[in-house]
Design a protein around this motif. Structure first.
Motif, PDB file in Angstrom:
ATOM      1  N   UNK A  31      12.747  32.746  38.820  1.00  0.00           N
ATOM      2  CA  UNK A  31      12.353  34.114  39.611  1.00  0.00           C
ATOM      3  C   UNK A  31      12.114  35.379  38.912  1.00  0.00           C
ATOM      4  N   UNK A  32      11.020  36.293  39.535  1.00  0.00           N
ATOM      5  CA  UNK A  32      10.983  37.216  39.094  1.00  0.00           C
ATOM      6  C   UNK A  32      12.508  38.375  39.648  1.00  0.00           C
ATOM      7  N   UNK A  53      10.029  33.636  34.226  1.00  0.00           N
ATOM      8  CA  UNK A  53      10.127  32.919  32.670  1.00  0.00           C
ATOM      9  C   UNK A  53       8.823  31.514  32.665  1.00  0.00           C
ATOM     10  N   UNK A  54       8.201  31.503  33.863  1.00  0.00           N
ATOM     11  CA  UNK A  54       7.630  29.864  34.007  1.00  0.00           C
ATOM     12  C   UNK A  54       5.840  30.424  33.184  1.00  0.00           C
ATOM     13  N   UNK A  76      16.750  37.370  29.563  1.00  0.00           N
ATOM     14  CA  UNK A  76      17.068  36.864  28.864  1.00  0.00           C
ATOM     15  C   UNK A  76      17.753  35.376  29.206  1.00  0.00           C
ATOM     16  N   UNK A  77      16.512  34.442  29.631  1.00  0.00           N
ATOM     17  CA  UNK A  77      16.818  32.727  30.183  1.00  0.00           C
ATOM     18  C   UNK A  77      18.266  31.962  30.029  1.00  0.00           C
ATOM     19  N   UNK A  78      18.471  32.374  28.664  1.00  0.00           N
ATOM     20  CA  UNK A  78      19.661  31.347  28.426  1.00  0.00           C
ATOM     21  C   UNK A  78      21.085  32.154  29.220  1.00  0.00           C
ATOM     22  N   UNK A  79      21.017  33.597  29.344  1.00  0.00           N
ATOM     23  CA  UNK A  79      22.281  34.092  30.228  1.00  0.00           C
ATOM     24  C   UNK A  79      21.992  34.166  31.628  1.00  0.00           C
ATOM     25  N   UNK A  80      21.084  34.230  32.319  1.00  0.00           N
ATOM     26  CA  UNK A  80      20.774  34.166  33.216  1.00  0.00           C
ATOM     27  C   UNK A  80      20.477  35.640  33.474  1.00  0.00           C
TER      28      UNK A  80
END
Length: 119
Positions: A31-32, A53-54, A76-80
């Motif tokens: 998601x943006x 992030x895709x 930060x996609x690891x931490x949402x």
């Protein structure tokens, strides 16, 4: 979908703040994400956006003209989480700041966090 902002506060003109938004309930990486703000008596306006992030190129970013060169959006996609680093703050930046994501059908908002810049 749940979005929870933090990091607001009061700062003097020229100072810095970092806002964070913790996201849950949806596949965050896909998601943006956006930051909006609303000052008293004014309409809510888009401040900054970051793409999903895709993709190998990395997420794109866009900024309102009024904050370009001063604000930086990141994720930060690891931490949402999505963050907004705000530097060289001005009194005109005083507003409630909202985290947002969206689909074709819906907009989702956090509760907002107050930023007050005194001159």
């Amino acid at each position: 979908v749940q979005l929870v902002e933090s990091g607001g506060g009061s700062v003097q003109s020229g100072g810095s703040l970092r806002l964070s938004c913790a996201a849950s309930g949806f596949p965050f990486s896909y998601y943006a994400m956006r930051w909006f703000r609303q000052a008293p008596g004014k309409e809510r306006e888009l401040v900054a956006a970051i793409g999903s992030a895709i993709g190998s190129a990395g997420p794109s970013t866009t900024y309102a003209d009024s904050v370009k060169g001063r604000f930086t959006i990141s994720r930060d996609n690891a931490k949402n989480t999505v963050s907004l680093q705000m530097n060289r703050l001005k009194s005109d930046d005083t507003a409630v700041y909202y985290c947002n994501t969206f689909t074709l059908r819906d907009n989702y908002w956090g509760q907002g966090t107050q930023v007050t810049v005194s001159s």
